[in-house]
Scaffold this motif. Structure first.
Motif, PDB file in Angstrom:
ATOM      1  N   PRO A 115       0.828  -1.202   0.000  1.00 23.99           N
ATOM      2  CA  PRO A 115       0.000   0.000   0.000  1.00 23.99           C
ATOM      3  C   PRO A 115       0.863   1.253   0.000  1.00 23.99           C
ATOM      4  CG  PRO A 115      -0.817  -1.578   1.594  1.00 23.99           C
ATOM      5  CD  PRO A 115       0.496  -2.105   1.106  1.00 23.99           C
ATOM      6  N   ALA A 116       0.297   2.354  -0.550  1.00 27.14           N
ATOM      7  CA  ALA A 116       1.083   3.569  -0.756  1.00 27.14           C
ATOM      8  C   ALA A 116       1.672   4.095   0.553  1.00 27.14           C
ATOM      9  CB  ALA A 116       0.217   4.633  -1.427  1.00 27.14           C
ATOM     10  N   ASP A 117       0.862   4.179   1.641  1.00 25.38           N
ATOM     11  CA  ASP A 117       1.376   4.734   2.887  1.00 25.38           C
ATOM     12  C   ASP A 117       2.447   3.828   3.502  1.00 25.38           C
ATOM     13  OD1 ASP A 117      -0.453   2.764   3.337  1.00 25.38           O
ATOM     14  OD2 ASP A 117      -1.287   3.649   5.166  1.00 25.38           O
TER      15      ASP A 117
ATOM     16  N   ILE B 267      -4.353  -7.970  -1.331  1.00 21.70           N
ATOM     17  CA  ILE B 267      -3.394  -8.454  -0.334  1.00 21.70           C
ATOM     18  C   ILE B 267      -2.467  -9.516  -0.937  1.00 21.70           C
ATOM     19  CG2 ILE B 267      -3.107  -9.498   1.929  1.00 21.70           C
ATOM     20  CD1 ILE B 267      -4.305  -6.691   1.982  1.00 21.70           C
ATOM     21  N   LYS B 268      -3.038 -10.578  -1.501  1.00 14.88           N
ATOM     22  CA  LYS B 268      -2.199 -11.641  -2.032  1.00 14.88           C
ATOM     23  C   LYS B 268      -3.063 -12.649  -2.767  1.00 14.88           C
ATOM     24  CE  LYS B 268      -2.446 -14.255   2.302  1.00 14.88           C
ATOM     25  NZ  LYS B 268      -1.669 -14.841   3.412  1.00 14.88           N
ATOM     26  N   THR B 269      -2.391 -13.568  -3.494  1.00 14.98           N
ATOM     27  CA  THR B 269      -3.029 -14.751  -4.060  1.00 14.98           C
ATOM     28  C   THR B 269      -2.300 -15.968  -3.516  1.00 14.98           C
ATOM     29  OG1 THR B 269      -1.599 -14.732  -6.008  1.00 14.98           O
ATOM     30  CG2 THR B 269      -3.675 -13.540  -6.175  1.00 14.98           C
ATOM     31  N   VAL B 270      -3.078 -16.989  -3.149  1.00 17.22           N
ATOM     32  CA  VAL B 270      -2.514 -18.247  -2.655  1.00 17.22           C
ATOM     33  C   VAL B 270      -3.161 -19.369  -3.448  1.00 17.22           C
ATOM     34  CG1 VAL B 270      -2.153 -19.753  -0.693  1.00 17.22           C
ATOM     35  CG2 VAL B 270      -2.202 -17.283  -0.360  1.00 17.22           C
TER      36      VAL B 270
ATOM     37  N   GLY C 260       0.657  -5.511   8.421  1.00 15.97           N
ATOM     38  CA  GLY C 260       2.041  -5.082   8.441  1.00 15.97           C
ATOM     39  C   GLY C 260       2.856  -5.819   7.405  1.00 15.97           C
ATOM     40  N   VAL C 261       4.158  -5.496   7.358  1.00 15.70           N
ATOM     41  CA  VAL C 261       5.098  -6.078   6.403  1.00 15.70           C
ATOM     42  C   VAL C 261       5.969  -7.089   7.140  1.00 15.70           C
ATOM     43  CG1 VAL C 261       7.028  -5.585   4.857  1.00 15.70           C
ATOM     44  CG2 VAL C 261       5.114  -3.997   4.997  1.00 15.70           C
ATOM     45  N   VAL C 262       6.152  -8.239   6.534  1.00 14.34           N
ATOM     46  CA  VAL C 262       7.002  -9.270   7.119  1.00 14.34           C
ATOM     47  C   VAL C 262       8.143  -9.580   6.161  1.00 14.34           C
ATOM     48  CG1 VAL C 262       5.155 -10.305   8.476  1.00 14.34           C
ATOM     49  CG2 VAL C 262       5.531 -11.092   6.160  1.00 14.34           C
ATOM     50  N   GLY C 263       9.309  -9.934   6.713  1.00 17.81           N
ATOM     51  CA  GLY C 263      10.465 -10.310   5.906  1.00 17.81           C
ATOM     52  C   GLY C 263      11.412  -9.146   5.696  1.00 17.81           C
ATOM     53  N   GLU C 264      12.669  -9.468   5.310  1.00 19.12           N
ATOM     54  CA  GLU C 264      13.679  -8.464   5.009  1.00 19.12           C
ATOM     55  C   GLU C 264      13.848  -8.263   3.513  1.00 19.12           C
ATOM     56  OE1 GLU C 264      17.310  -9.515   6.873  1.00 19.12           O
ATOM     57  OE2 GLU C 264      16.560  -9.219   8.919  1.00 19.12           O
TER      58      GLU C 264
ATOM     59  N   SER D 296       6.458  -8.682   1.903  1.00 21.11           N
ATOM     60  CA  SER D 296       5.094  -9.198   1.799  1.00 21.11           C
ATOM     61  C   SER D 296       4.215  -8.465   2.801  1.00 21.11           C
ATOM     62  CB  SER D 296       5.066 -10.708   2.084  1.00 21.11           C
ATOM     63  OG  SER D 296       3.736 -11.183   2.123  1.00 21.11           O
ATOM     64  N   TYR D 297       3.177  -7.804   2.297  1.00 24.52           N
ATOM     65  CA  TYR D 297       2.202  -7.120   3.159  1.00 24.52           C
ATOM     66  C   TYR D 297       1.036  -8.067   3.407  1.00 24.52           C
ATOM     67  CZ  TYR D 297      -0.990  -3.487   4.815  1.00 24.52           C
ATOM     68  OH  TYR D 297      -1.860  -2.718   5.560  1.00 24.52           O
ATOM     69  N   ASP D 298       0.668  -8.248   4.674  1.00 19.81           N
ATOM     70  CA  ASP D 298      -0.372  -9.228   5.005  1.00 19.81           C
ATOM     71  C   ASP D 298      -1.197  -8.715   6.178  1.00 19.81           C
ATOM     72  OD1 ASP D 298      -1.865 -11.505   4.832  1.00 19.81           O
ATOM     73  OD2 ASP D 298      -0.180 -12.887   4.977  1.00 19.81           O
ATOM     74  N   VAL D 299      -2.341  -9.379   6.406  1.00 19.85           N
ATOM     75  CA  VAL D 299      -3.223  -9.049   7.529  1.00 19.85           C
ATOM     76  C   VAL D 299      -3.464 -10.314   8.334  1.00 19.85           C
ATOM     77  CG1 VAL D 299      -4.365  -7.105   6.404  1.00 19.85           C
ATOM     78  CG2 VAL D 299      -5.269  -9.401   6.089  1.00 19.85           C
ATOM     79  N   TRP D 300      -3.674 -10.126   9.664  1.00 19.19           N
ATOM     80  CA  TRP D 300      -3.883 -11.263  10.564  1.00 19.19           C
ATOM     81  C   TRP D 300      -5.048 -10.959  11.496  1.00 19.19           C
ATOM     82  CZ3 TRP D 300       0.773  -8.891   9.602  1.00 19.19           C
ATOM     83  CH2 TRP D 300       1.737  -9.635   8.894  1.00 19.19           C
ATOM     84  N   GLY D 301      -5.649 -12.014  12.030  1.00 21.35           N
ATOM     85  CA  GLY D 301      -6.709 -11.865  13.018  1.00 21.35           C
ATOM     86  C   GLY D 301      -7.846 -12.838  12.758  1.00 21.35           C
ATOM     87  N   ASP D 302      -8.723 -12.966  13.746  1.00 24.22           N
ATOM     88  CA  ASP D 302      -9.866 -13.865  13.615  1.00 24.22           C
ATOM     89  C   ASP D 302     -10.800 -13.418  12.498  1.00 24.22           C
ATOM     90  OD1 ASP D 302     -11.306 -16.195  14.796  1.00 24.22           O
ATOM     91  OD2 ASP D 302     -12.873 -14.690  15.105  1.00 24.22           O
TER      92      ASP D 302
END
Length: 556
Positions: free
Chosen positions: A341-343, A408-411, A471-475, A479-485
């Motif tokens: 995302p841009a921000d 967000i992503k494709t899996v 948030g972003v994970v990895g160095e 990869s930008y992803d979302v988590w939660g129930d």
């Protein structure tokens, strides 16, 4: 209308409606026909239902239920939980009186929800207690305990000691019910053990009679083993196809990375070459300057000429270098903003990292394809990848039309989208527009492929609104992803959708109920989530402008 004035108006009307109740129900019905406002109709209907529930007749042919449904309909139109909660509680009483227990439980669930929205502790206690009694009366002790626990959690969050004390007593009663149920199960298990012993004795008696049948079964099993071997060959082929698909996906990503690295290397080499040329020019310039200083009196005119020309060439070379630098930076920024995302991309460029953030009202969309494995076996690896790429590119174009919707992503064959990843998100109207457009795209593609006689994709779409952490994970290869129930429940809602449909949860429906025509599906069992209220989105409610908030203007 604000809640306080609305409630004062309702209380002002109660004496009038109580006077009507003192006559008879027929006069109240006549007065209902003369009601001028929804609030006045609500007061009259409430008195009618209360009077009918207080009457001595236990069965009235569903008249009380019909009146209670009219009451809830008027309350929904007023859209004030202080009135909607009591209306659904009255509907639950009417259903329970007619022995419609399941309908009474649904009405009590809605009454509890509305009472929580209106912060009405007395109604929460009454609705939760009655719902718990109904479930316990049908032997559903665990659900009864969950209903009481939910209300207790609400009072714990509010710090209401009185409500917590009353609910704790209900939990003690529920625990006693569970103990009784455990004792019943223990007794039933003992009976089953005795029955099993009798069955084993009977089995020994008839073993000799089944020897011939066993021989026939062995012959049949030999035939089945051959069938299983054929099935194993087919499954091995399918697994090989899936492995090829995964390998193709990895190769495509690696090739894309190598191409990007090669472009960056070419740009770097060009910059180095131009920097070397500029340094050579600067050295020549210094040489000309030294010679000019030695011959300043004799070659003053030539010195100024050469100096001016060298400056022009250096400026031109420097401008070319700056242009290449700007182009490389633009390509790098474009690639980063295409991934994040841009921000988040701006924060990552500014600080080198991006902090995880919580968003209280985010809508998650999942879409996957029905019978993907069987279609993959029919198409083959290369054709399948082409079809997936075509569908996902179409989805990307649809998402790009809405500023607040983020891919967000494709899996595998699953496509994940989110909206509400902002400080003050609005209703998730845009992302539901995206869901409807995705289904329309798949229907159009299916029509073209159906006429050609080739397999085609149909999709299920599910949405749910709630809190997430993003948030972003990895160095490397961010990869930008979302988590939660919320993400898990959105996946369950998608799994419970039908092909070609857009399935949404009650929390999403509450935010867009005035923007879309929806069909209530009732409570649907979701894996590991229990019963969940679900709705199918049928179509958009027409607006004057015909545009969705947040939709980008199309060029031209």
């Amino acid at each position: 209308m604000p809640r306080l004035p609305l409630l004062l108006c309702f209380l002002a009307l109660l004496p009038c409606t109580r006077g009507l109740a003192q006559t008879n129900v027929e006069e109240n019905v006549h007065a209902l026909e003369l009601a001028k406002t929804d609030l006045e109709a609500y007061g009259i209907l409430y008195e009618i239902v209360e009077t009918m529930l207080a009457s001595e007749r236990e069965q009235d042919g569903g008249t009380t239920v019909n009146m209670a449904k009219k009451l809830t309909h008027v309350a929904d139109q007023i859209s004030d939980p202080t009135l909607t909660g009591p209306a659904y509680f009255q509907l639950a009483q009417a259903h329970q009186r007619d022995d419609e227990t399941q309908a009474a439980e649904r009405a009590l669930e809605e009454a509890t929800n509305q009472a929580m929205d209106a912060s009405n502790p007395e109604l929460i206690l009454r609705a939760a207690a009655q719902n718990s009694r109904l479930k316990a009366g049908r032997g559903r002790y665990r659900e009864a305990n969950e209903s009481t626990q939910r209300a207790l959690d609400y009072f714990i969050r509010r710090g209401d000691e009185g409500g917590m004390a009353r609910l704790r007593s209900d939990l003690v009663v529920a625990k006693a019910r569970l103990l009784r149920q455990q004792e019943d199960i223990t007794a039933a298990r003992a009976r089953l053990d005795r029955d099993l012993a009798a069955l084993l004795a009977e089995r020994k008696r008839i073993t000799s009679e089944n020897n011939q049948r066993d021989r026939d079964l062995k012959s049949h099993l030999n035939e089945l083993s051959k069938t299983k071997e054929q099935k194993a060959v087919v499954e091995q082929h399918a697994e090989s196809t899936r492995a090829d698909l995964r390998e193709l996906s990895r190769e495509a990503l690696e090739q894309n990375t190598l191409a990007t690295t090669a472009r960056e290397e070419v740009a770097r080499q060009r910059l180095d070459r131009q920097a070397s040329e500029m340094r050579a020019q600067q050295q020549s310039f210094r040489l000309y300057t030294s010679l000019g200083a030695a011959l300043i009196l004799a070659l003053l005119a030539g010195f100024f000429y050469n100096r001016t020309r060298a400056k022009t060439r250096a400026a031109a070379a420097l401008e070319l270098v700056n242009q290449d630098l700007r182009e490389a930076r633009r390509q790098s920024d474009s690639l980063l903003e295409n991934i994040l995302p841009a921000d988040v991309a701006q924060e990552l460029k500014a600080t080198g990292k991006a902090k995880a953030r919580s968003f209280p009202q985010t809508t998650i969309l999942f879409c996957d394809f029905v019978n993907f494995t069987s279609i993959a076996e029919q198409l083959g690896a290369e054709a399948l990848v082409r079809e997936l790429d075509k569908c996902f590119r179409g989805f990307d174009r649809i998402v790009d039309e809405y500023a607040e919707v983020e891919k967000i992503k494709t899996v595998g064959d699953a496509y994940m989208v989110a909206s509400g990843l902002a400080e003050a998100p609005g209703p998730p109207v845009a992302i539901i527009k995206v869901a409807l457009a995705m289904q329309a795209f798949l229907r159009e593609e299916a029509g073209l492929r159906r006429r050609s006689g080739v397999p085609f994709f149909t999709g299920r779409v599910g949405l749910h609104t709630g809190p997430v952490v993003a948030g972003v994970v990895g160095e490397r290869k961010f990869s930008y992803d979302v988590w939660g129930d919320t993400v898990n429940l959105a996946a369950r809602i998608e799994a419970n959708s039908e092909p070609g449909k857009v399935n949404i949860s009650a929390s999403t429906h509450a935010l867009v109920r005035n923007d879309f025509y929806c069909t209530y599906r009732g409570q649907v069992e979701a894996k590991n989530k229990g019963l969940v209220h679900m709705y199918y989105v049928d179509a958009c409610v027409p607006t004057e402008s015909g545009r969705v908030p947040g939709q980008r203007e199309k060029a031209g």
